[in-house]
Design a protein around this motif. Structure first.
Motif, PDB file in Angstrom:
ATOM      1  N   GLN A  15      57.743  82.771  66.594  1.00 24.90           N
ATOM      2  CA  GLN A  15      58.291  81.619  67.306  1.00 24.90           C
ATOM      3  C   GLN A  15      57.308  80.457  67.370  1.00 24.90           C
ATOM      4  OE1 GLN A  15      61.465  81.393  68.247  1.00 24.90           O
ATOM      5  NE2 GLN A  15      61.684  83.401  67.271  1.00 24.90           N
ATOM      6  N   ARG A  16      56.060  80.760  67.639  1.00 26.39           N
ATOM      7  CA  ARG A  16      55.060  79.690  67.746  1.00 26.39           C
ATOM      8  C   ARG A  16      53.661  80.282  67.701  1.00 26.39           C
ATOM      9  NH1 ARG A  16      57.742  80.163  72.352  1.00 26.39           N
ATOM     10  NH2 ARG A  16      58.972  78.299  71.938  1.00 26.39           N
ATOM     11  N   TRP A  17      52.701  79.437  67.338  1.00 24.23           N
ATOM     12  CA  TRP A  17      51.285  79.815  67.384  1.00 24.23           C
ATOM     13  C   TRP A  17      50.556  78.765  68.200  1.00 24.23           C
ATOM     14  CZ3 TRP A  17      47.292  78.786  62.975  1.00 24.23           C
ATOM     15  CH2 TRP A  17      46.026  79.232  63.388  1.00 24.23           C
ATOM     16  N   ARG A  18      49.982  79.195  69.295  1.00 28.56           N
ATOM     17  CA  ARG A  18      49.171  78.307  70.118  1.00 28.56           C
ATOM     18  C   ARG A  18      47.710  78.554  69.788  1.00 28.56           C
ATOM     19  NH1 ARG A  18      51.926  78.133  76.102  1.00 28.56           N
ATOM     20  NH2 ARG A  18      54.041  77.675  75.405  1.00 28.56           N
ATOM     21  N   PHE A  19      46.970  77.502  69.554  1.00 28.56           N
ATOM     22  CA  PHE A  19      45.584  77.672  69.132  1.00 28.56           C
ATOM     23  C   PHE A  19      44.745  76.504  69.629  1.00 28.56           C
ATOM     24  CE2 PHE A  19      47.774  75.195  65.962  1.00 28.56           C
ATOM     25  CZ  PHE A  19      46.877  74.204  65.609  1.00 28.56           C
ATOM     26  N   ARG A  20      43.433  76.709  69.608  1.00 27.88           N
ATOM     27  CA  ARG A  20      42.495  75.660  69.987  1.00 27.88           C
ATOM     28  C   ARG A  20      41.878  75.073  68.719  1.00 27.88           C
ATOM     29  NH1 ARG A  20      40.776  74.414  74.718  1.00 27.88           N
ATOM     30  NH2 ARG A  20      41.564  76.370  75.594  1.00 27.88           N
ATOM     31  N   ASP A  21      41.940  73.768  68.588  1.00 26.81           N
ATOM     32  CA  ASP A  21      41.417  73.080  67.407  1.00 26.81           C
ATOM     33  C   ASP A  21      39.893  73.001  67.504  1.00 26.81           C
ATOM     34  OD1 ASP A  21      40.819  71.477  65.267  1.00 26.81           O
ATOM     35  OD2 ASP A  21      41.585  69.635  66.181  1.00 26.81           O
ATOM     36  N   ARG A  22      39.220  73.965  66.899  1.00 30.36           N
ATOM     37  CA  ARG A  22      37.759  73.999  66.978  1.00 30.36           C
ATOM     38  C   ARG A  22      37.112  72.842  66.231  1.00 30.36           C
ATOM     39  NH1 ARG A  22      37.278  80.455  65.520  1.00 30.36           N
ATOM     40  NH2 ARG A  22      38.284  81.253  67.406  1.00 30.36           N
ATOM     41  N   SER A  23      37.826  72.269  65.277  1.00 30.15           N
ATOM     42  CA  SER A  23      37.258  71.175  64.489  1.00 30.15           C
ATOM     43  C   SER A  23      37.379  69.829  65.193  1.00 30.15           C
ATOM     44  CB  SER A  23      37.974  71.088  63.136  1.00 30.15           C
ATOM     45  OG  SER A  23      39.310  70.617  63.308  1.00 30.15           O
ATOM     46  N   GLY A  24      38.306  69.724  66.150  1.00 24.82           N
ATOM     47  CA  GLY A  24      38.524  68.454  66.839  1.00 24.82           C
ATOM     48  C   GLY A  24      39.135  67.388  65.956  1.00 24.82           C
ATOM     49  N   THR A  25      39.822  67.788  64.890  1.00 22.38           N
ATOM     50  CA  THR A  25      40.360  66.814  63.934  1.00 22.38           C
ATOM     51  C   THR A  25      41.853  66.566  64.096  1.00 22.38           C
ATOM     52  OG1 THR A  25      40.729  68.576  62.301  1.00 22.38           O
ATOM     53  CG2 THR A  25      38.607  67.425  62.226  1.00 22.38           C
ATOM     54  N   LEU A  26      42.548  67.387  64.880  1.00 18.34           N
ATOM     55  CA  LEU A  26      43.991  67.209  65.014  1.00 18.34           C
ATOM     56  C   LEU A  26      44.307  66.148  66.065  1.00 18.34           C
ATOM     57  CD1 LEU A  26      45.281  70.896  64.890  1.00 18.34           C
ATOM     58  CD2 LEU A  26      45.255  69.207  63.059  1.00 18.34           C
TER      59      LEU A  26
END
Length: 210
Positions: A15-26
């Motif tokens: 259904q969905r993937w929640r994640f933390r953007d470790r790169s800070g690029t999104l």
């Protein structure tokens, strides 16, 4: 390549993937991610920023992508200079199993090696992430997540164990109860991440960062 995040895909990720953007690029807004593994096959996923500084990928294209890849490990990387897409690396379950067995046999060539895995094979430190939230006063009453838990379920916070309650709430599930209320009261302002255990009577894990 700079890694954004890695996930061991399980059923609820369809259904969905929640994640933390470790790169800070999104970016913070709603975007469409153009993704490839080998520049031969391409996917386009809906992505948006959500509470707690997290991002979420969902939509029909994501559903179709994850369905046949449940139990694989997915790593996503930040865009490279001059590229307008993200790269991913997909390691199927049986490929991971074969690599681990090969490593064991190479490391101990003169001994009988018995490899036993508790599914999933990559261990509790990489349990599937359910959600992250910064605890505030309103969370003492409840925290809504997308994963169904038993009416009463056990959560480990370090060496401590808590028994939280869960009940359906619309199309989501609400974590609540006296122990949850007490936990929030003691940890208000902390960032907590909940990870799913495996099995009907699993102990789940809650990571607390202050």
């Amino acid at each position: 390549m700079e890694e954004i995040d890695t996930v061991n895909l399980v059923a609820h990720h369809v259904q969905r993937w929640r994640f933390r953007d470790r790169s800070g690029t999104l970016p913070a807004g709603r975007i469409v991610l153009r993704v490839t593994e080998d520049e031969k096959q391409w996917w386009r996923f809906e992505c948006c920023r959500i509470e707690g500084g997290m991002h979420c990928i969902s939509g029909s294209a994501w559903n179709d992508f994850v369905g046949p890849r449940v139990h694989a490990r997915l790593t996503r990387y930040a865009k490279q200079d001059g590229e307008n897409f993200n790269r991913v690396r997909i390691i199927p379950f049986f490929s991971k199993l074969a690599d681990s067995l090969s490593h064991a046999l190479t490391t101990w060539p003169e001994r009988e090696v018995i490899v036993q895995y508790t599914y999933p094979i990559w261990g509790a430190e990489e349990m599937a992430e359910i959600g992250t939230v910064t605890l505030a006063t309103q969370h003492a009453a409840e925290w809504d997540v997308d994963t169904l838990f038993p009416n009463v379920f056990t959560v480990a916070v370090g060496s401590r164990r808590f028994r939280f309650r869960c009940r359906p709430h619309g199309d989501r599930y609400r974590i609540c109860g006296d122990e949850w209320r007490g936990f929030v009261g003691q940890n208000r302002g902390a960032v907590v991440t909940l990870y799913a255990g495996e099995g009907d009577n699993a102990t789940h894990r809650l990571e607390v960062r202050r």
